[in-house]
Every structure is written in structure tokens, then in C-alpha cells.
Design an enzyme around this catalytic site. Structure first.
Site, PDB file in Angstrom:
ATOM      1  N   ASP A  81      -3.003   1.592   7.055  1.00 50.39           N
ATOM      2  CA  ASP A  81      -2.196   1.208   5.900  1.00 50.39           C
ATOM      3  C   ASP A  81      -1.881  -0.287   5.897  1.00 50.39           C
ATOM      4  O   ASP A  81      -1.886  -0.925   4.836  1.00 50.39           O
ATOM      5  CB  ASP A  81      -0.905   2.022   5.874  1.00 50.39           C
ATOM      6  CG  ASP A  81      -1.164   3.515   5.707  1.00 50.39           C
ATOM      7  OD1 ASP A  81      -2.175   3.852   5.074  1.00 50.39           O
ATOM      8  OD2 ASP A  81      -0.363   4.326   6.206  1.00 50.39           O
TER       9      ASP A  81
ATOM     10  N   GLU B  12      -1.801  -1.668  -5.948  1.00 43.73           N
ATOM     11  CA  GLU B  12      -3.118  -1.119  -6.259  1.00 43.73           C
ATOM     12  C   GLU B  12      -2.992  -0.110  -7.386  1.00 43.73           C
ATOM     13  O   GLU B  12      -2.039   0.682  -7.427  1.00 43.73           O
ATOM     14  CB  GLU B  12      -3.705  -0.451  -5.013  1.00 43.73           C
ATOM     15  CG  GLU B  12      -5.149  -0.021  -5.171  1.00 43.73           C
ATOM     16  CD  GLU B  12      -5.726   0.547  -3.888  1.00 43.73           C
ATOM     17  OE1 GLU B  12      -6.945   0.709  -3.802  1.00 43.73           O
ATOM     18  OE2 GLU B  12      -4.928   0.838  -2.966  1.00 43.73           O
TER      19      GLU B  12
ATOM     20  N   ASP C 182       0.858  -1.183   0.000  1.00 42.78           N
ATOM     21  CA  ASP C 182       0.000   0.000   0.000  1.00 42.78           C
ATOM     22  C   ASP C 182       0.893   1.231   0.000  1.00 42.78           C
ATOM     23  O   ASP C 182       1.737   1.393   0.886  1.00 42.78           O
ATOM     24  CB  ASP C 182      -0.917   0.006   1.230  1.00 42.78           C
ATOM     25  CG  ASP C 182      -1.832   1.220   1.245  1.00 42.78           C
ATOM     26  OD1 ASP C 182      -2.671   1.340   0.340  1.00 42.78           O
ATOM     27  OD2 ASP C 182      -1.680   2.060   2.166  1.00 42.78           O
TER      28      ASP C 182
END
Length: 386
Positions: A350, A268, A185
Site C-alpha cells: 500500500d 486514484e 491509497d
């Protein structure tokens, strides 16, 4: 697969003059060819452009000095323009993925300069590199070339630094991975939070950024085409290069570590172009280099034989519990710790997102409908006040 190896070199005064002449000729050939393309109803082919802006131009009095440099970089400049038009047309037709490519622009003297030599225009001799009509330049060999290069590009950046950039063919490296998979992330203060609990802090660019802003205000007050303005411009370019070099060093080390230790890397798909529209965070987001990190991880995954997966940007990785799958919905960026109302697990925001990224990418996604039936009536997560 092809890779690029870049080395810095320090030319002599005579070589600097020869390189300045070469960069000027390459720039003029590009601009002349682009001007002809703009004036023509149908874009001429690359062979026709070479005859007009190189062969026939050398016979004229206004462009006779084109004969003073090697012909190979001049031909390559026209070939690069042809590739720029191809990318532009493919982007307009939808054949090219990614961000739309704009129409080719004229080259300026104040921008970074480059000239590309193909095989026949350069050769490696002992510790130096011979360039046609330039001479032997001696780069700082920080690492060995894995194979014979197919081309070399001479680059002069805005801060007056010189580089040699080689294109070589490299083979894949097979190294056993320690871990099966890892989800990452990306953030601002903490650049990357891994699903295994590791964190990578982003370098701080605030001090250099303040200096750049101060010099940019000074540049705006100075008259154009003055020596003082040119000195200030070079100072700003050097500070920008410091930020770029710091970021590039950090991203290369982090991407190499991540790819060498994990078999499957999951990221992502971030809408960076949309996120930079936030006026409060645009500068901080632009300095992180998220896109550059993704490109490096993807390229090194191919080199090391790893699996690289990018999940959908609409996956609610920050809105659901990684333990039970309960979805609490959107939460403010200031909330960094979350208490799940369904299973009672406390999450770091996170770390929870990185675990969800790994689960979604590996196909172990929770069944949200089943796990949210026993939850509370509210779907809004809150800070753990325990």
C-alpha cells in the site's frame, strides 16, 4: 461556495404532529404531481403542476387539508420534482456526468421525510428557528452558522430523528500547508495509506453488522403492517445510523486533516461499482465510504484553496516499483510485502502504491521502458523471504 450545516432538534409532541402533517402534505403533493406527469404525453411545466396539485387541489374536498400547512414547502416539493426530471433527462442525453439518474419515484411513508423552507417561511430568533405554521424549534447549536442561511430543510430519518439542514454561502479559507503534496491509497482494513508513511485505520463495523443481520432475519418472519415489524424496522434503522454516523465522523476528521496539511491531494479513480461485484468483499467495500471520502476531500480542497487531482484508474500503481519504476505485473491481494527484483528494495504494497499515485499525479512518473531493461527475465513480484 455553498455549504450545508446540519443540527439535530427535539420537537415537542404538538410539533411532532404538525411536522407529521407537513411531511404528509409534501409527500402527497409530490406523488400527485408525479402521477400527472406519468399520465401526460408531454410533461407539464412546474407552474402548471403547482396550479393542479396545490391551488386547485385545496378547493376540492379530498385535498382541503393542504391548507393546514405552509404553502412554501408544497411549492418547493413541485420545484424539487422539476429538478429531478431535469437531472433524469440530462443523464439520458449524456449532459450530466457520473452515474445515471433514474426516473423519479413515488415517496413512501416509511422512508425518511423532508420539507424545505425558503426565505419567508423561516427565521432565526435568538436560540430557536421559527418555521411557518410549525412554531419555534430549538436545535442543538453544535457550531455557529457562518452566514445567514438561504433555506432550511426539516428532515426526519427512518430512526425518527429530526434535523435542521441549513444552506449558507461560505468563503474560502487561506491556510498555509505544511507539505507540498500527498498521495493516498485507499483500502479496507487500513482505510488510507499516505505517501508520507502515515496510515489511517478504518473503524470496525462487524459488531453492528451482525446485529443488523440478526434483526433483518427477524423482520422477514414478521407479518407486514404489524406493530412488531415496525419496531424492528426502527431498530434496524438506528443500527444503520450508528454505522453511518461513525463512518461520517471518521471521514470528516481524516479529510480535514489531509486537506489542511497538504497543498496538493492526489487520489486514484477507483471503479467502486465494479469492485462491489466481488461477493466476498462487496459488504466490506460498501461500508468504507471511498466515494464519500473523495467528495469530502474535493469540497474541502475548494474551501481551503488546495489542488485536488484524481489519476487514471488504469495506472499500474500497485504493479511497479516506486524507487526504480520496474514493473512486476499483477500480484495477489494476499501479498502485502514485495521485493523488487530490479533494485532489491522491499516495499509495503500500500505504501508503494501511494508513492506511485503521488509521482504520477505530480508528473514525476518513471520511464518504465528504460528502468526495466536491466531487470530480471521474470516480471512477477514475490514475497520477501529474506
Amino acid at each position: 461556495m455553498k455549504a450545508r450545516y446540519q443540527y439535530r432538534f427535539y420537537p415537542t409532541d404538538q410539533q411532532q404532529q404538525s411536522l407529521a402533517r407537513l411531511f404528509g402534505c409534501v409527500r402527497v403533493v409530490w406523488n400527485d404531481a408525479l402521477a400527472i406527469c406519468k399520465q401526460s404525453e408531454k410533461k407539464p411545466k412546474s407552474v402548471e403542476l403547482q396550479k393542479l396539485v396545490i391551488t386547485q387541489a385545496k378547493k376540492t374536498e379530498a385535498r382541503a387539508w393542504l391548507s393546514e400547512v405552509s404553502n412554501i414547502p408544497l411549492q418547493q416539493s413541485v420545484a424539487d420534482l422539476e429538478m429531478a426530471f431535469k437531472n433524469f433527462f440530462d443523464s439520458c442525453k449524456g449532459k450530466r456526468k457520473g452515474k445515471k439518474v433514474g426516473y423519479p419515484k413515488f415517496k413512501k411513508r416509511a422512508n425518511s421525510q423532508s420539507a424545505r423552507f425558503r426565505i419567508g417561511g423561516f427565521s432565526i430568533k435568538d436560540e430557536g428557528v421559527y418555521l411557518a405554521k410549525i412554531g419555534v424549534v430549538k436545535p442543538v447549536w453544535s457550531r455557529e452558522l457562518p452566514a445567514s442561511p438561504s433555506s432550511v430543510t426539516v428532515i426526519k430519518d427512518c430512526a425518527n430523528r429530526y434535523f435542521l439542514s441549513f444552506v449558507v454561502e461560505v468563503e474560502s479559507i487561506q491556510i498555509d500547508a505544511k507539505n507540498q503534496s500527498i498521495g493516498i491509497d485507499l483500502g479496507i482494513n487500513t482505510f488510507a495509506v499516505m505517501s508520507n508513511g502515515e496510515k489511517a485505520l478504518s473503524p470496525c463495523y462487524k459488531a453492528l453488522d451482525r446485529k443488523i443481520r440478526k434483526l433483518q432475519r427477524k423482520l422477514a418472519r414478521q407479518p407486514k403492517d404489524s406493530n412488531c415489524r415496525n419496531k424492528t424496522r426502527v431498530q434496524i434503522a438506528k443500527l444503520h445510523n450508528q454505522i453511518t454516523d461513525t463512518r461520517k465522523d471518521f471521514l470528516h476528521k481524516l479529510s480535514t486533516k489531509v486537506v489542511s496539511e497538504n497543498q496538493t491531494i492526489l487520489l486514484e479513480d477507483l471503479n467502486v461499482s465494479g469492485m462491489v461485484k466481488n461477493s466476498k468483499l462487496s459488504r466490506a467495500i460498501s461500508q468504507q465510504g471511498w466515494r464519500e471520502f473523495r467528495v469530502l476531500v474535493e469540497a474541502k480542497s475548494e474551501k481551503y484553496g488546495r489542488n485536488f487531482v484524481v489519476i487514471n484508474r488504469w495506472e499500474p500503481t500497485s504493479q511497479s516499483c516506486s524507487e526504480c519504476g520496474y514493473r512486476w505485473g499483477k500480484i495477489d491481494l494476499s501479498i502485502r510485502s514485495i521485493l523488487c527484483l530490479n533494485c532489491g528494495t522491499e516495499h509495503d504494497r500500500d505504501e508503494n502504491a501511494s508513492v506511485n499515485i503521488e509521482m504520477v499525479g505530480m508528473g514525476h512518473r518513471h520511464d518504465l521502458k528504460c528502468t526495466s531493461r536491466d531487470g530480471k527475465t521474470t516480471s512477477v513480484a514475490r514475497l520477501n523471504e529474506a
